[in-house]
Scaffold this motif. Structure first.
Motif, PDB file in Angstrom:
ATOM      1  N   GLN A 243       0.836  -1.212   0.000  1.00 39.72           N
ATOM      2  CA  GLN A 243       0.000   0.000   0.000  1.00 39.72           C
ATOM      3  C   GLN A 243       0.869   1.260   0.000  1.00 39.72           C
ATOM      4  OE1 GLN A 243      -2.546   0.456   3.476  1.00 39.72           O
ATOM      5  NE2 GLN A 243      -4.267   0.994   2.157  1.00 39.72           N
ATOM      6  N   LYS A 244       1.938   1.241   0.797  1.00 41.92           N
ATOM      7  CA  LYS A 244       2.841   2.391   0.850  1.00 41.92           C
ATOM      8  C   LYS A 244       3.585   2.577  -0.471  1.00 41.92           C
ATOM      9  CE  LYS A 244       3.514   2.312   5.853  1.00 41.92           C
ATOM     10  NZ  LYS A 244       4.465   2.054   6.970  1.00 41.92           N
ATOM     11  N   VAL A 245       3.926   1.471  -1.118  1.00 40.69           N
ATOM     12  CA  VAL A 245       4.581   1.560  -2.430  1.00 40.69           C
ATOM     13  C   VAL A 245       3.655   2.216  -3.445  1.00 40.69           C
ATOM     14  CG1 VAL A 245       5.466   0.215  -4.372  1.00 40.69           C
ATOM     15  CG2 VAL A 245       6.138  -0.387  -2.049  1.00 40.69           C
ATOM     16  N   VAL A 246       2.383   1.798  -3.459  1.00 40.46           N
ATOM     17  CA  VAL A 246       1.409   2.390  -4.381  1.00 40.46           C
ATOM     18  C   VAL A 246       1.243   3.879  -4.091  1.00 40.46           C
ATOM     19  CG1 VAL A 246      -1.021   2.402  -5.084  1.00 40.46           C
ATOM     20  CG2 VAL A 246       0.163   0.226  -4.743  1.00 40.46           C
ATOM     21  N   GLN A 247       1.152   4.222  -2.827  1.00 43.27           N
ATOM     22  CA  GLN A 247       0.981   5.630  -2.442  1.00 43.27           C
ATOM     23  C   GLN A 247       2.185   6.467  -2.859  1.00 43.27           C
ATOM     24  OE1 GLN A 247       0.496   6.197   1.770  1.00 43.27           O
ATOM     25  NE2 GLN A 247      -0.473   8.187   1.536  1.00 43.27           N
ATOM     26  N   SER A 248       3.386   5.907  -2.653  1.00 42.77           N
ATOM     27  CA  SER A 248       4.610   6.629  -3.021  1.00 42.77           C
ATOM     28  C   SER A 248       4.709   6.834  -4.533  1.00 42.77           C
ATOM     29  CB  SER A 248       5.827   5.859  -2.511  1.00 42.77           C
ATOM     30  OG  SER A 248       7.026   6.493  -2.905  1.00 42.77           O
TER      31      SER A 248
END
Length: 263
Positions: A243-248
């Motif tokens: 999820q953090k990768v997608v957000q970044s």
């Protein structure tokens, strides 16, 4: 960058499906005869990255950069058929199978009677004297004197009798061997499909004549609660990372679109 978002999202989808499987296992941790599910995943085919930026003697040549993973995908679920713990209940209508095999029950769907298979041996006697499961499906057995397969009826000479079952599955009524409980098995367990009410359907069932039956016992679920909880925590952490990768990547893409090249 777009490719990276797709790769990370595929991980989110996989972890969400895994979480659903774990949650279902935990919900059935106390279901008699339940066999836990496991989610199978595999990666998408790698993509070969190359370009023709390399120039030799004025000509462009192919330059292989390497392969790029496209993330993971769901390959299906498989059922773990390992034996669960057998626990004594001292109830005459409770049965447990030691080893392979399934009880056979017949369900009247209104249009036809269909056979289903289950490891859940929590049975009882209905108002008509038949041995049934919690859903009212009749437990099948082979009549010893005729060889016919039929529901087990505990009524003898107009009165209800106690059921006594030997280790080999022979059922005696009034101390007279009357039935042999029908145990079926399958050469290929992958053909078994989970149905509702802890039942299975499968192809080419084989009758087992040397099954070991424990009367007055039940087979508990083979779900290891502590292991499932650990898998759930790991799945949640992996989901959060993706999820953090997608957000970044989304924020970076937004800056690329809105800020790069601005005067």
């Amino acid at each position: 960058m777009i490719r990276g978002i797709y790769t990370a999202v595929s991980g989110l989808i996989t972890q969400e499906a895994k979480q659903d499987v774990i949650s279902n296992n935990l919900a059935n941790a106390n279901t008699v005869g339940y066999k836990k599910d496991n989610l199978m995943t595999k990666k998408f085919d790698d993509v070969l990255i190359q370009n023709y930026d390399k120039i030799v003697n004025g000509e462009n040549f192919r330059n292989v950069i390497g392969s790029l993973s496209m993330g993971s995908k769901i390959d299906g679920t498989y059922v773990n058929f390992n034996q669960g713990v057998i626990e004594a209940t001292d109830k005459d209508t409770d049965f447990a199978i030691r080893g392979n095999g399934f009880f056979t029950v017949a369900r009247d769907n209104g249009l036809e009677v269909q056979n289903y298979y289950t490891r859940n041996g929590h049975f009882h006697i209905n108002n008509d004297g038949y041995l049934v499961n919690d859903m009212g499906d009749m437990v099948l057995a082979r009549k010893i004197n005729s060889g016919a397969v039929e529901p087990i009826n505990a009524v003898v000479n107009g009165r209800l009798t106690k059921i006594k079952c030997g280790e080999n599955g022979d059922i005696s009524l009034d101390n007279v061997p009357t039935y042999q409980i029908q145990i079926m098995d399958f050469e290929d367990y992958s053909s078994l499909k989970k149905m509702e009410d802890n039942l299975y359907r499968g192809e080419s069932p084989i009758e087992v004549t040397n099954a070991k039956i424990d009367q007055g016992s039940l087979e508990r679920s083979n779900v290891d609660v502590m292991s499932e909880m650990a898998d759930m925590m790991m799945t949640m952490r992996t989901f959060e990372s993706s999820q953090k990768v997608v957000q970044s990547l989304d924020e970076t893409l937004g800056k690329t679109v809105n800020e790069v090249g601005r005067v």
